[in-house]
Design a protein around this motif. Structure first.
Motif, PDB file in Angstrom:
ATOM      1  N   THR A   1      15.807 -64.671   1.588  1.00  0.00           N
ATOM      2  CA  THR A   1      14.389 -64.932   1.859  1.00  0.00           C
ATOM      3  C   THR A   1      13.537 -63.676   1.686  1.00  0.00           C
ATOM      4  O   THR A   1      12.557 -63.690   0.918  1.00  0.00           O
ATOM      5  CB  THR A   1      14.205 -65.538   3.264  1.00  0.00           C
ATOM      6  OG1 THR A   1      14.880 -66.796   3.317  1.00  0.00           O
ATOM      7  CG2 THR A   1      12.739 -65.751   3.589  1.00  0.00           C
TER       8      THR A   1
ATOM      9  N   GLY B   1      18.736 -60.883   3.828  1.00  0.00           N
ATOM     10  CA  GLY B   1      19.044 -62.128   3.131  1.00  0.00           C
ATOM     11  C   GLY B   1      18.208 -62.410   1.906  1.00  0.00           C
ATOM     12  O   GLY B   1      17.411 -61.582   1.453  1.00  0.00           O
TER      13      GLY B   1
ATOM     14  N   ASP C   1      21.087 -66.412   6.776  1.00  0.00           N
ATOM     15  CA  ASP C   1      20.138 -66.822   5.734  1.00  0.00           C
ATOM     16  C   ASP C   1      20.864 -67.277   4.475  1.00  0.00           C
ATOM     17  O   ASP C   1      20.483 -68.284   3.850  1.00  0.00           O
ATOM     18  CB  ASP C   1      19.196 -65.659   5.410  1.00  0.00           C
ATOM     19  CG  ASP C   1      18.163 -66.016   4.366  1.00  0.00           C
ATOM     20  OD1 ASP C   1      17.242 -66.791   4.680  1.00  0.00           O
ATOM     21  OD2 ASP C   1      18.279 -65.533   3.217  1.00  0.00           O
TER      22      ASP C   1
ATOM     23  N   SER D   1      14.037 -64.557  12.606  1.00  0.00           N
ATOM     24  CA  SER D   1      13.449 -63.210  12.649  1.00  0.00           C
ATOM     25  C   SER D   1      12.868 -62.874  14.014  1.00  0.00           C
ATOM     26  O   SER D   1      12.673 -61.703  14.345  1.00  0.00           O
ATOM     27  CB  SER D   1      12.361 -63.076  11.574  1.00  0.00           C
ATOM     28  OG  SER D   1      12.915 -63.216  10.282  1.00  0.00           O
TER      29      SER D   1
ATOM     30  N   HIS E   1      14.653 -68.807   8.442  1.00  0.00           N
ATOM     31  CA  HIS E   1      14.614 -67.339   8.472  1.00  0.00           C
ATOM     32  C   HIS E   1      13.478 -66.838   9.349  1.00  0.00           C
ATOM     33  O   HIS E   1      13.648 -65.889  10.126  1.00  0.00           O
ATOM     34  CB  HIS E   1      14.465 -66.787   7.055  1.00  0.00           C
ATOM     35  CG  HIS E   1      14.634 -65.301   6.948  1.00  0.00           C
ATOM     36  ND1 HIS E   1      13.623 -64.407   7.248  1.00  0.00           N
ATOM     37  CD2 HIS E   1      15.705 -64.547   6.601  1.00  0.00           C
ATOM     38  CE1 HIS E   1      14.055 -63.177   7.063  1.00  0.00           C
ATOM     39  NE2 HIS E   1      15.312 -63.230   6.678  1.00  0.00           N
TER      40      HIS E   1
ATOM     41  N   THR F   1      13.515 -70.941   4.387  1.00  0.00           N
ATOM     42  CA  THR F   1      12.434 -70.012   4.725  1.00  0.00           C
ATOM     43  C   THR F   1      11.969 -70.225   6.163  1.00  0.00           C
ATOM     44  O   THR F   1      11.719 -69.256   6.898  1.00  0.00           O
ATOM     45  CB  THR F   1      11.251 -70.189   3.755  1.00  0.00           C
ATOM     46  OG1 THR F   1      11.708 -70.007   2.418  1.00  0.00           O
ATOM     47  CG2 THR F   1      10.151 -69.186   4.059  1.00  0.00           C
TER      48      THR F   1
ATOM     49  N   LEU G   1      21.388 -61.414  10.220  1.00  0.00           N
ATOM     50  CA  LEU G   1      20.340 -62.278   9.671  1.00  0.00           C
ATOM     51  C   LEU G   1      20.675 -62.681   8.241  1.00  0.00           C
ATOM     52  O   LEU G   1      20.486 -63.837   7.839  1.00  0.00           O
ATOM     53  CB  LEU G   1      19.000 -61.533   9.718  1.00  0.00           C
ATOM     54  CG  LEU G   1      17.744 -62.255   9.244  1.00  0.00           C
ATOM     55  CD1 LEU G   1      17.529 -63.551  10.004  1.00  0.00           C
ATOM     56  CD2 LEU G   1      16.526 -61.343   9.387  1.00  0.00           C
ATOM     57  N   CYS G   2      21.206 -61.740   7.462  1.00  0.00           N
ATOM     58  CA  CYS G   2      21.583 -62.025   6.083  1.00  0.00           C
ATOM     59  C   CYS G   2      22.647 -63.118   6.017  1.00  0.00           C
ATOM     60  O   CYS G   2      22.518 -64.073   5.240  1.00  0.00           O
ATOM     61  CB  CYS G   2      22.105 -60.751   5.413  1.00  0.00           C
ATOM     62  SG  CYS G   2      22.843 -61.029   3.786  1.00  0.00           S
TER      63      CYS G   2
END
Length: 337
Positions: free
Chosen positions: A258, A256, A97, A84, A80, A77, A93-94
């Protein structure tokens, strides 16, 4: 952390056609994140509709490679939240993550579902997708893969005829996905017949931004309506709560696990049915989805069933649709190549 990227071309068993596109292969990017002799894996597939190629995804991540490798990783977390701020696409990002979650679980030596306090005693079965084709070929695809739940891609001039013919050969649950190809009036008019034919729900019948049309459908459809293209990121959940009966969360679209966990929580607060879907990922991405199963009402995680050259071990989907969960920590992924 150490970062490695690898690209792969997944070969589809059949040409995969939906209302807006067709393809016979699926390119995919795998992120490898290593720390303390453990490696976590994450995935994002290319997607022309959303403008993501292997080159663009790799370029995004390579641009921040030094920052990633110097990052003091403690849990996903936090990672992420830091990522971000880097202005990455949701797909890049996915992949990062998912790799961070897999790594974290392996470092803790526990599967993610256990770290999240959920039990795998009960979980929904995945559907198996039948892409658009001639009616004869769609029937043949279904016969090749006996399954308890089918997602049927529609968006043709003979949609009801397709469902009626498929129903002749199966007693399975049917789900319909029009990928935004219908109008509100078409959806409302077809829904009673589809319901008689054993359809459970309709996914994204209208274009993603046709909110006025979806309001009409919400008030007049006899079948539940699930949002897909209308529910990409966290901010979309509240809007969808006014127009749909449920949401289909895609990890690549939202960024992702998160944000997906937060979307699941918010969707449930709004009384929505929760589904998580795939983008024809390998077992890498599907194993991440599998960790969410205890929290879901529906799931579409048939990616490995649609390809001939899977690249990983992890979640295993049996011939009766039951799941064998890996004992390895995280998402339980081992890369094969």
């Amino acid at each position: 952390m150490q970062l490695k990227l690898s690209t792969h071309t997944l070969q589809l068993k059949h040409t995969f056609t939906i209302s807006r596109e067709s393809h016979v292969t699926q390119d995919t990017l795998i992120v490898h994140l290593s720390d303390q002799n453990k490696t976590g894996y994450g995935e994002a597939t290319s997607n022309p509709y959303y403008g993501h190629t292997m080159a663009s995804l790799k370029a995004e991540i390579e641009a921040i490679r030094p920052d990633i490798e110097q990052f003091n990783f403690t849990e996903p977390t936090q990672f992420h939240a830091w990522l971000s701020k880097k202005k990455l696409s949701s797909f890049a990002l996915c992949a990062l993550d998912l790799a961070a979650h897999d790594l974290y679980g392996k470092l803790k030596n526990k599967p993610l579902y256990e770290l999240w306090g959920t039990s795998i005693d009960s979980y929904p079965l995945t559907n198996y997708t039948i892409g658009i084709d001639t009616i004869e070929k769609m029937v043949q695809k279904m016969k090749e893969k006996p399954w308890p739940i089918y997602k049927i891609k529609l968006g043709t001039r003979e949609d009801v005829d397709i469902v009626r013919e498929l129903r002749r050969f199966s007693t399975a649950v049917f789900r319909i996905d029009a990928n935004g190809a219908w109008t509100a009036s078409q959806t409302i008019a077809m829904a009673p017949t589809l319901k008689e034919l054993g359809v459970e729900f309709i996914e994204q019948p209208l274009k993603a931004d046709d909110w006025a049309g979806m309001e009409k459908v919400a008030h007049h459809s006899v079948l539940p309506i699930i949002a897909d293209e209308s529910c990409l990121v966290e901010a979309d959940v509240d809007h969808c709560g006014l127009h749909f009966n449920g949401i289909n969360i895609k990890l690549t679209k939202c960024g992702g696990l998160t944000p997906a966990l937060r979307m699941i929580k918010r969707g449930k607060e709004l009384g929505l049915k929760i589904m998580v879907g795939c983008m024809t990922e390998s077992t890498v991405g599907i194993s991440a989805i599998g960790q969410l199963l205890p929290q879901l009402d529906y799931v579409d995680m048939d990616g490995p069933l649609l390809i001939t050259n899977d690249i990983a071990r992890g979640i295993e989907i049996l011939d009766d649709a039951r799941i064998v969960f890996p004992t390895l920590g995280g998402s339980g992924i081992t890369l094969l190549s």
